[in-house]
Write an enzyme that holds these catalytic residues in place. Structure first.
Site, PDB file in Angstrom:
ATOM      1  CD  GLU A 198      -0.995  -9.581  55.067  1.00 21.60           C
ATOM      2  OE1 GLU A 198      -2.415 -10.738  55.138  1.00 21.60           O
ATOM      3  OE2 GLU A 198      -1.006  -8.983  54.800  1.00 21.60           O
ATOM      4  CB  CYS A 226       5.737  -3.755  52.012  1.00 18.22           C
ATOM      5  SG  CYS A 226       5.909  -5.501  52.295  1.00 18.22           S
ATOM      6  CB  CYS A 269       5.611 -17.942  49.617  1.00 17.22           C
ATOM      7  SG  CYS A 269       7.218 -17.943  49.424  1.00 17.22           S
ATOM      8  CB  CYS A 294      10.588 -18.743  55.181  1.00 10.91           C
ATOM      9  SG  CYS A 294      11.404 -18.908  54.427  1.00 10.91           S
ATOM     10  CB  CYS A 335       7.387 -16.954  56.583  1.00  7.91           C
ATOM     11  SG  CYS A 335       6.303 -15.506  55.184  1.00  7.91           S
ATOM     12  CB  CYS A 346       4.777 -11.379  56.564  1.00 10.19           C
ATOM     13  SG  CYS A 346       6.213 -10.395  57.029  1.00 10.19           S
TER      14      CYS A 346
END
Ligand code: SAH
Length: 347
Positions: free
Chosen positions: A92, A105, A112, A116, A119, A335
């Protein structure tokens, strides 16, 4: 197998050209087509002879991602795109048009590994790192969406992924953007956001580029932070804050602290006091982000009243604080949500 030249500096393209017997100066012509004019097809490079174009096509490719899907917010100010690379992986990227400039961004990894809890980007783990060129393509893609005469003025590396887990390519990316023959952007226009990889912060500092560091803090103490962010068990807050303060001192640049407001988790008056104590007297600014709830997480956004109270308490304690205006909440701008919804066959 042809070799991709998108994402190479003109000097590197030159080395590749010389290897196959093409004059070095042709590299700046090709770089100009790719980076200044957005042309990714040798056949359209009209100042190259037909023979040379054929030779280049036989040896090199220009890999630029394809826009798989794009969504614009109702107010037209935020455009979120899903870009797909040749290997089928997608990331993205978000263009935000604000009165003071156009900001992009950028994602630094596919997926990832940081885990977290709040997220969406990390739900399926890390797929792979992005190259500097793949990050540059995100900025160039955004640039093409702007009206004539407008430019991307700032870049935040706050998309999918952890930039300090892919620091070499992130540095390369910023150097590519900085290069006059590519985008000619100042390093001060960049913000690198991290969940708290302390050795990476030190390495970024040593690289000596005047970029802004942003710390995703999200908690006022280790107990809450370790629950939300597994990385805190490896690099607890004392170490993280130490590295961040040093970064601020050495670079003389204010570090920003991102703080997602999560209902009844990190948003009480006591938490505000704790946070203020942590940052008092430091070169710091706090960005409060009303949580974009990710259904899988079970976490909720703080109420407007709790956010306002928290903000007030920081202000009274002379901490610089802003509440991030929500841009594009209507387009899965949280995100990783666009990528996830697409993978699930949604959208
Ligand atoms: N890995 C880097 C950069 C990507 S995340 C980092 O952690 O900083 C970019 C920012 O968005 C971080 O501050 C992150 O904590 C925040 N974020 C992630 N998911 C969010 C959500 N659901 N709501 C609000 N902010 C979120």
């Amino acid at each position: 197998m042809t070799e991709n030249i998108y994402g190479l500096f003109a000097s590197e393209i030159g080395e590749n050209f010389v290897r196959i017997g093409v004059e070095k100066f042709r590299a700046s012509q090709v770089a100009d087509w790719m980076y200044k004019r957005g042309v990714y097809d040798f056949n359209q490079m009209s100042n190259l002879s037909a023979g040379l174009r054929t030779k280049l096509r036989g040896n090199f490719s220009i890999d630029f991602p394809e826009e798989q899907t794009a969504k614009q917010s109702a107010d037209g100010k935020t455009l979120k795109s899903l870009l797909r690379f040749d290997d089928g992986e997608a990331v993205e990227t978000v263009l935000m048009r604000q009165p003071y400039g156009n900001s992009v961004c950028v994602s630094s990894q596919v997926g990832c590994a940081m885990g977290c809890k709040f997220c969406a980007s990390t739900l399926a783990g890390l797929e792979r790192n992005l190259t500097g060129g793949e990050m540059l393509a995100q900025v160039q893609h955004a640039q093409k969406k702007l009206p004539e005469g407008q430019r991307v003025s700032s870049v935040v590396i706050m998309g999918g992924g952890e930039p300090l887990a892919n620091l070499d390519e992130v540095l390369r990316f910023m150097r590519l953007c900085h290069e006059p023959s590519i985008l000619d952007m100042g390093y001060r226009s960049f913000t690198v956001s991290t969940c708290g990889l302390v050795p990476g912060i030190r390495r970024l500092q040593e690289a000596g580029l005047p970029v802004t560091l942003s710390i995703s803090l999200h908690a006022p103490n280790d107990e809450i932070r370790s629950r939300l962010m597994p990385i805190n068990r490896k690099y607890p807050m004392a170490e993280l804050m130490g590295a961040a303060y040093e970064y601020a001192l050495v670079t003389k640049r204010r570090v920003t602290y991102e703080y997602a407001m999560i209902n009844n988790v990190n948003d009480s008056p006591e938490h505000a006091r704790e946070l203020a104590n942590l940052l008092r007297g430091k070169l710091a600014a706090v960005n409060l982000i009303p949580l974009n709830p990710v259904p899988e997480s079970g976490l909720e956004r703080s109420t407007p009243e709790r956010i306002e109270r928290f903000e007030e308490m920081l202000k009274v304690r002379r901490i610089t604080v802003t509440v991030r205006r929500e841009m594009g909440a209507d387009i899965d701008a949280a995100c990783g949500q666009l990528r996830n919804s697409h993978q699930k066959g949604g959208f």
